[in-house]
Design a protein around this motif. Structure first.
Motif, PDB file in Angstrom:
ATOM      1  N   LEU A 113       0.830  -1.205   0.000  1.00 22.93           N
ATOM      2  CA  LEU A 113       0.000   0.000   0.000  1.00 22.93           C
ATOM      3  C   LEU A 113       0.867   1.259   0.000  1.00 22.93           C
ATOM      4  N   PHE A 114       1.925   1.253   0.802  1.00 21.65           N
ATOM      5  CA  PHE A 114       2.836   2.399   0.795  1.00 21.65           C
ATOM      6  C   PHE A 114       3.508   2.553  -0.566  1.00 21.65           C
ATOM      7  N   GLU A 115       3.882   1.445  -1.180  1.00 20.38           N
ATOM      8  CA  GLU A 115       4.500   1.509  -2.509  1.00 20.38           C
ATOM      9  C   GLU A 115       3.544   2.114  -3.530  1.00 20.38           C
ATOM     10  N   GLU A 116       2.286   1.753  -3.434  1.00 20.45           N
ATOM     11  CA  GLU A 116       1.297   2.313  -4.362  1.00 20.45           C
ATOM     12  C   GLU A 116       1.060   3.797  -4.079  1.00 20.45           C
ATOM     13  N   ALA A 117       1.008   4.184  -2.805  1.00 15.79           N
ATOM     14  CA  ALA A 117       0.852   5.598  -2.464  1.00 15.79           C
ATOM     15  C   ALA A 117       2.043   6.394  -2.985  1.00 15.79           C
ATOM     16  N   GLU A 118       3.234   5.839  -2.820  1.00 14.10           N
ATOM     17  CA  GLU A 118       4.453   6.481  -3.327  1.00 14.10           C
ATOM     18  C   GLU A 118       4.354   6.680  -4.840  1.00 14.10           C
ATOM     19  N   LYS A 119       3.948   5.642  -5.532  1.00 15.58           N
ATOM     20  CA  LYS A 119       3.814   5.703  -6.992  1.00 15.58           C
ATOM     21  C   LYS A 119       2.807   6.777  -7.412  1.00 15.58           C
ATOM     22  N   GLN A 120       1.693   6.852  -6.716  1.00 18.40           N
ATOM     23  CA  GLN A 120       0.653   7.819  -7.070  1.00 18.40           C
ATOM     24  C   GLN A 120       1.115   9.260  -6.827  1.00 18.40           C
ATOM     25  N   ASN A 145      -6.356  13.193  -9.710  1.00 13.13           N
ATOM     26  CA  ASN A 145      -6.814  11.819  -9.492  1.00 13.13           C
ATOM     27  C   ASN A 145      -5.741  10.959  -8.837  1.00 13.13           C
ATOM     28  N   CYS A 146      -4.496  11.121  -9.244  1.00 12.61           N
ATOM     29  CA  CYS A 146      -3.400  10.356  -8.639  1.00 12.61           C
ATOM     30  C   CYS A 146      -3.258  10.676  -7.155  1.00 12.61           C
ATOM     31  N   ILE A 147      -3.292  11.937  -6.837  1.00  6.56           N
ATOM     32  CA  ILE A 147      -3.121  12.338  -5.439  1.00  6.56           C
ATOM     33  C   ILE A 147      -4.333  11.906  -4.616  1.00  6.56           C
ATOM     34  N   ALA A 148      -5.520  11.944  -5.223  1.00  2.61           N
ATOM     35  CA  ALA A 148      -6.717  11.454  -4.534  1.00  2.61           C
ATOM     36  C   ALA A 148      -6.602   9.952  -4.256  1.00  2.61           C
ATOM     37  N   LYS A 149      -6.001   9.202  -5.178  1.00  2.00           N
ATOM     38  CA  LYS A 149      -5.774   7.770  -4.943  1.00  2.00           C
ATOM     39  C   LYS A 149      -4.825   7.570  -3.765  1.00  2.00           C
ATOM     40  N   ALA A 150      -3.791   8.388  -3.696  1.00  2.00           N
ATOM     41  CA  ALA A 150      -2.858   8.297  -2.571  1.00  2.00           C
ATOM     42  C   ALA A 150      -3.590   8.582  -1.257  1.00  2.00           C
ATOM     43  N   GLN A 151      -4.498   9.542  -1.281  1.00  2.00           N
ATOM     44  CA  GLN A 151      -5.282   9.837  -0.078  1.00  2.00           C
ATOM     45  C   GLN A 151      -6.140   8.637   0.323  1.00  2.00           C
ATOM     46  N   TYR A 192      -0.951   9.550   9.725  1.00  2.00           N
ATOM     47  CA  TYR A 192      -1.776   9.328   8.539  1.00  2.00           C
ATOM     48  C   TYR A 192      -2.757  10.476   8.323  1.00  2.00           C
ATOM     49  N   SER A 193      -3.326  10.975   9.411  1.00  2.00           N
ATOM     50  CA  SER A 193      -4.251  12.107   9.293  1.00  2.00           C
ATOM     51  C   SER A 193      -3.534  13.340   8.754  1.00  2.00           C
ATOM     52  N   PHE A 194      -2.323  13.566   9.243  1.00  2.00           N
ATOM     53  CA  PHE A 194      -1.509  14.691   8.758  1.00  2.00           C
ATOM     54  C   PHE A 194      -1.211  14.531   7.267  1.00  2.00           C
ATOM     55  N   ILE A 195      -0.767  13.344   6.866  1.00  2.00           N
ATOM     56  CA  ILE A 195      -0.442  13.103   5.455  1.00  2.00           C
ATOM     57  C   ILE A 195      -1.676  13.295   4.591  1.00  2.00           C
ATOM     58  N   PHE A 196      -2.814  12.750   5.016  1.00  2.00           N
ATOM     59  CA  PHE A 196      -4.057  12.882   4.260  1.00  2.00           C
ATOM     60  C   PHE A 196      -4.403  14.357   4.064  1.00  2.00           C
ATOM     61  N   GLU A 197      -4.356  15.105   5.155  1.00  2.00           N
ATOM     62  CA  GLU A 197      -4.713  16.532   5.105  1.00  2.00           C
ATOM     63  C   GLU A 197      -3.764  17.308   4.186  1.00  2.00           C
ATOM     64  N   LYS A 198      -2.477  17.066   4.330  1.00  2.00           N
ATOM     65  CA  LYS A 198      -1.491  17.789   3.522  1.00  2.00           C
ATOM     66  C   LYS A 198      -1.537  17.366   2.052  1.00  2.00           C
ATOM     67  N   LEU A 199      -1.870  16.105   1.768  1.00  2.08           N
ATOM     68  CA  LEU A 199      -2.053  15.693   0.370  1.00  2.08           C
ATOM     69  C   LEU A 199      -3.204  16.476  -0.261  1.00  2.08           C
ATOM     70  N   LEU A 252       5.937  15.251   1.331  1.00  2.00           N
ATOM     71  CA  LEU A 252       5.044  14.157   1.724  1.00  2.00           C
ATOM     72  C   LEU A 252       5.534  12.832   1.147  1.00  2.00           C
ATOM     73  N   LEU A 253       6.065  12.885  -0.062  1.00  2.00           N
ATOM     74  CA  LEU A 253       6.615  11.681  -0.682  1.00  2.00           C
ATOM     75  C   LEU A 253       7.755  11.131   0.173  1.00  2.00           C
ATOM     76  N   ALA A 254       8.620  12.002   0.651  1.00  2.00           N
ATOM     77  CA  ALA A 254       9.735  11.572   1.506  1.00  2.00           C
ATOM     78  C   ALA A 254       9.211  10.924   2.788  1.00  2.00           C
ATOM     79  N   LEU A 255       8.157  11.473   3.334  1.00  2.00           N
ATOM     80  CA  LEU A 255       7.552  10.926   4.548  1.00  2.00           C
ATOM     81  C   LEU A 255       6.950   9.544   4.271  1.00  2.00           C
TER      82      LEU A 255
END
Length: 130
Positions: A27-34, A52-58, A82-89, A104-107
């Motif tokens: 899942l993290f790999e897919e979020a990274e890819k998106q 759409n890509c960033i929404a998929k990561a969210q 996760y809440s922080f990452i979601f909000e910042k995405l 965020l990608l680095a995180l």
């Protein structure tokens, strides 16, 4: 059509055979890819596709958050992360902020790497090929 069904079946089996830790890593790999794709698409001014890509990561981050077992203290910390990452995405998506997306990608990559290390530690025989 048979090949498509065989592919879907083998893909389903591969996913079902993963440990919980391996699923989290995927899942993290897919979020990274998106997020990476979102950055590239923003740079190419393909904003709808980037959105759409960033929404998929969210969605992936939300799935990770919902899977937490809140009886453990680490889960509370991960929930906040996760809440922080979601909000910042969402913020980066609406403002098309590439720098924020890179942060965020680095995180996300750091979290993925941490879970990879934890997976190695929790199943040492598997990592040695036994």
């Amino acid at each position: 059509m048979q090949y498509a069904n065989a592919y879907q079946e083998s893909k389903r089996y591969a996913i079902e055979s993963l440990s919980k830790g391996e699923v989290v890593i995927k899942l993290f790999e897919e979020a990274e890819k998106q997020v990476k794709m979102g950055i590239i698409l923003i740079e190419k001014e393909s904003f709808a596709k980037a959105y759409n890509c960033i929404a998929k990561a969210q969605k992936i981050i939300t799935s990770l958050n919902l899977s937490l077992d809140m009886q453990y203290p680490i889960s509370i910390e991960l929930n906040q992360m996760y809440s922080f990452i979601f909000e910042k995405l969402g913020e980066a998506n609406s403002s098309r902020d590439i720098q924020l997306l890179r942060s965020l990608l680095a995180l996300i990559v750091d979290l993925k790497d941490s879970f990879k290390e934890a997976e190695k530690i929790s199943s040492p025989s598997k990592s040695r090929g036994l």
